[in-house]
Design an enzyme around this catalytic site. Structure first.
Site, PDB file in Angstrom:
ATOM      1  N   GLY A  42       0.981  -1.182  -0.083  1.00 63.63           N
ATOM      2  CA  GLY A  42       0.014   0.123   0.008  1.00 63.63           C
ATOM      3  C   GLY A  42       0.714   1.644  -0.264  1.00 63.63           C
ATOM      4  N   SER A  43       1.940   1.255  -0.541  1.00 68.06           N
ATOM      5  CA  SER A  43       2.735   2.445  -0.486  1.00 68.06           C
ATOM      6  C   SER A  43       2.198   3.461  -1.547  1.00 68.06           C
ATOM      7  CB  SER A  43       4.384   2.254  -0.609  1.00 68.06           C
ATOM      8  OG  SER A  43       4.495   1.860  -1.952  1.00 68.06           O
ATOM      9  N   ASN A  44       2.004   3.073  -2.482  1.00 70.96           N
ATOM     10  CA  ASN A  44       1.222   4.035  -3.710  1.00 70.96           C
ATOM     11  C   ASN A  44      -0.072   4.451  -3.137  1.00 70.96           C
ATOM     12  OD1 ASN A  44       2.690   4.227  -6.244  1.00 70.96           O
ATOM     13  ND2 ASN A  44       2.877   1.909  -5.925  1.00 70.96           N
ATOM     14  N   HIS A 103       2.552   0.379 -12.868  1.00 74.55           N
ATOM     15  CA  HIS A 103       3.416  -0.863 -13.324  1.00 74.55           C
ATOM     16  C   HIS A 103       5.047  -0.548 -13.213  1.00 74.55           C
ATOM     17  CE1 HIS A 103       4.376  -4.728 -14.663  1.00 74.55           C
ATOM     18  NE2 HIS A 103       5.225  -4.358 -15.403  1.00 74.55           N
ATOM     19  N   LYS A 158     -14.918 -15.665 -10.812  1.00 75.29           N
ATOM     20  CA  LYS A 158     -14.569 -14.314 -10.931  1.00 75.29           C
ATOM     21  C   LYS A 158     -15.544 -13.291 -10.998  1.00 75.29           C
ATOM     22  CE  LYS A 158     -11.368 -11.469 -14.027  1.00 75.29           C
ATOM     23  NZ  LYS A 158     -10.266 -11.617 -14.862  1.00 75.29           N
ATOM     24  N   MET A 160      -3.222  -7.436  -7.856  1.00 77.05           N
ATOM     25  CA  MET A 160      -2.467  -8.312  -8.431  1.00 77.05           C
ATOM     26  C   MET A 160      -3.420  -9.329  -9.284  1.00 77.05           C
ATOM     27  SD  MET A 160       0.436  -7.501  -8.449  1.00 77.05           S
ATOM     28  CE  MET A 160       1.781  -6.716  -7.466  1.00 77.05           C
ATOM     29  N   ARG A 161      -4.416  -8.759  -9.920  1.00 82.74           N
ATOM     30  CA  ARG A 161      -5.554  -9.626 -10.619  1.00 82.74           C
ATOM     31  C   ARG A 161      -5.830  -8.749 -11.998  1.00 82.74           C
ATOM     32  NH1 ARG A 161      -7.453 -13.624  -7.460  1.00 82.74           N
ATOM     33  NH2 ARG A 161      -6.992 -13.263  -5.172  1.00 82.74           N
ATOM     34  N   ASN A 204      -3.906   1.986 -13.484  1.00 80.04           N
ATOM     35  CA  ASN A 204      -2.887   1.207 -12.924  1.00 80.04           C
ATOM     36  C   ASN A 204      -1.533   1.679 -13.158  1.00 80.04           C
ATOM     37  OD1 ASN A 204      -1.935  -1.163 -11.816  1.00 80.04           O
ATOM     38  ND2 ASN A 204      -1.222  -2.009 -13.730  1.00 80.04           N
TER      39      ASN A 204
HETATM   40  C1  GAR Z   1       4.519  -1.235  -7.048  1.00 77.31           C
HETATM   41  O1  GAR Z   1       5.657  -1.429  -7.280  1.00 77.31           O
HETATM   42  C2  GAR Z   1       3.598  -1.497  -8.356  1.00 77.31           C
HETATM   43  O2  GAR Z   1       4.090  -0.793  -9.450  1.00 77.31           O
HETATM   44  C3  GAR Z   1       3.237  -2.818  -8.533  1.00 77.31           C
HETATM   45  O3  GAR Z   1       3.222  -3.486  -7.168  1.00 77.31           O
HETATM   46  C4  GAR Z   1       4.084  -2.615  -6.126  1.00 77.31           C
HETATM   47  C5  GAR Z   1       2.837  -2.314  -5.302  1.00 77.31           C
HETATM   48  O4  GAR Z   1       3.383  -1.593  -4.237  1.00 77.31           O
HETATM   49  N1  GAR Z   1       2.341  -3.283  -9.435  1.00 77.31           N
HETATM   50  C6  GAR Z   1       2.373  -4.252 -10.223  1.00 77.31           C
HETATM   51  O5  GAR Z   1       3.197  -4.911 -10.414  1.00 77.31           O
HETATM   52  C7  GAR Z   1       1.053  -4.378 -11.254  1.00 77.31           C
HETATM   53  N2  GAR Z   1       1.358  -5.180 -12.158  1.00 77.31           N
HETATM   54  P1  GAR Z   1       2.583  -0.990  -2.870  1.00 77.31           P
HETATM   55  O6  GAR Z   1       1.630  -1.959  -2.536  1.00 77.31           O
HETATM   56  O7  GAR Z   1       3.661  -0.529  -2.032  1.00 77.31           O
HETATM   57  O8  GAR Z   1       2.043   0.558  -3.560  1.00 77.31           O
END
Ligand code: GAR
Length: 209
Positions: free
Chosen positions: A15-17, A113, A69, A94-95, A111
């Site tokens: 959850g840092s984003n 990435h 789903k 992640m889905r 999203n």
């Molecule tokens: C982040 O690096 C995001 O870009 C990546 O998961 C991490 C989540 O970090 N997302 C993917 O790889 C999607 N395909 P967070 O939970 O600390 O935000």
């Protein structure tokens, strides 16, 4: 005062984003948005305890509790609707979402990435990056379509890959940029400055009337 766009953040882990988006709103860097709800599909997600429950509603919806789903996504949609969400923000979710889900929100699903798409889509992007040996990586914010990390690109920023990088050190350097880029992309959306034409995202100087 202009109305604020209601965000629904969906995530699976740290959850840092999500934190960066909430902080950007508090700091006035994303003043035209508010978070309506945070949804995790993982009851152990750190994200669920990062923000005081009193500030923003937090809900856990686990895939295992649904027969398929479609019914899982129906539960997500229901929760997002309860909170009047206008932009769905995937932050480490992640889905892959179905076309039916995306249509519910008119494609207003974003999203982030940790690579310069279309390179290194899918899981473990930073590990793929190091294994391939490219010298530049970065991150991408994109609208979501029903493929894996294939939707129209909104913003990208490059990050160098260093000689001694590990998955951890590269991930950390990319993550730092993600935390700046994602609020910026969301802000452009909230200002009405993103227009998708033939799968390409135009960033408008001013919103169209
Ligand atoms: C982040 O690096 C995001 O870009 C990546 O998961 C991490 C989540 O970090 N997302 C993917 O790889 C999607 N395909 P967070 O939970 O600390 O935000």
């Amino acid at each position: 005062m202009p109305t604020k766009t209601v965000l629904g953040i969906i995530l699976s882990g740290r959850g840092s984003n999500m934190q960066a988006i909430v902080d950007a709103i508090s700091a006035g860097r994303l003043a035209n948005a508010k978070v309506g709800v945070i949804i995790s599909d993982n009851p152990n997600a750190n994200a669920l305890t990062r923000i005081p429950a009193s500030d923003i509603p937090r809900v856990c919806i686990e895939r295992e509790n649904f027969k398929d789903k479609a019914s899982f996504e129906k539960a997500l949609i229901k929760e997002l609707r309860i909170h009047h969400v206008e932009l769905v923000v995937l932050a480490g979710f992640m889905r892959i979402l179905s076309a039916e889900f995306l249509n519910e929100f008119n494609g207003n699903v974003m999203n982030i990435h940790p690579s310069l798409l279309p390179a290194f889509s899918g899981l473990k992007a930073q590990e793929q990056t190091l294994n391939y040996g490219v010298k530049v990586s970065g991150c991408t914010v994109h609208f979501v379509d029903d493929g894996m990390d294939t939707g129209p690109v909104i913003l990208q920023q490059a990050v160098p890959v260093l000689e001694n990088d590990t998955v951890e050190s590269l991930s950390e350097r990319i993550l730092h940029v993600e935390h700046i880029l994602y609020p910026r992309a969301i802000s452009l959306f909230c200002e009405g400055r993103l227009k998708v034409v033939n799968r390409k995202v135009q960033i408008l100087e001013k919103p169209e009337k």
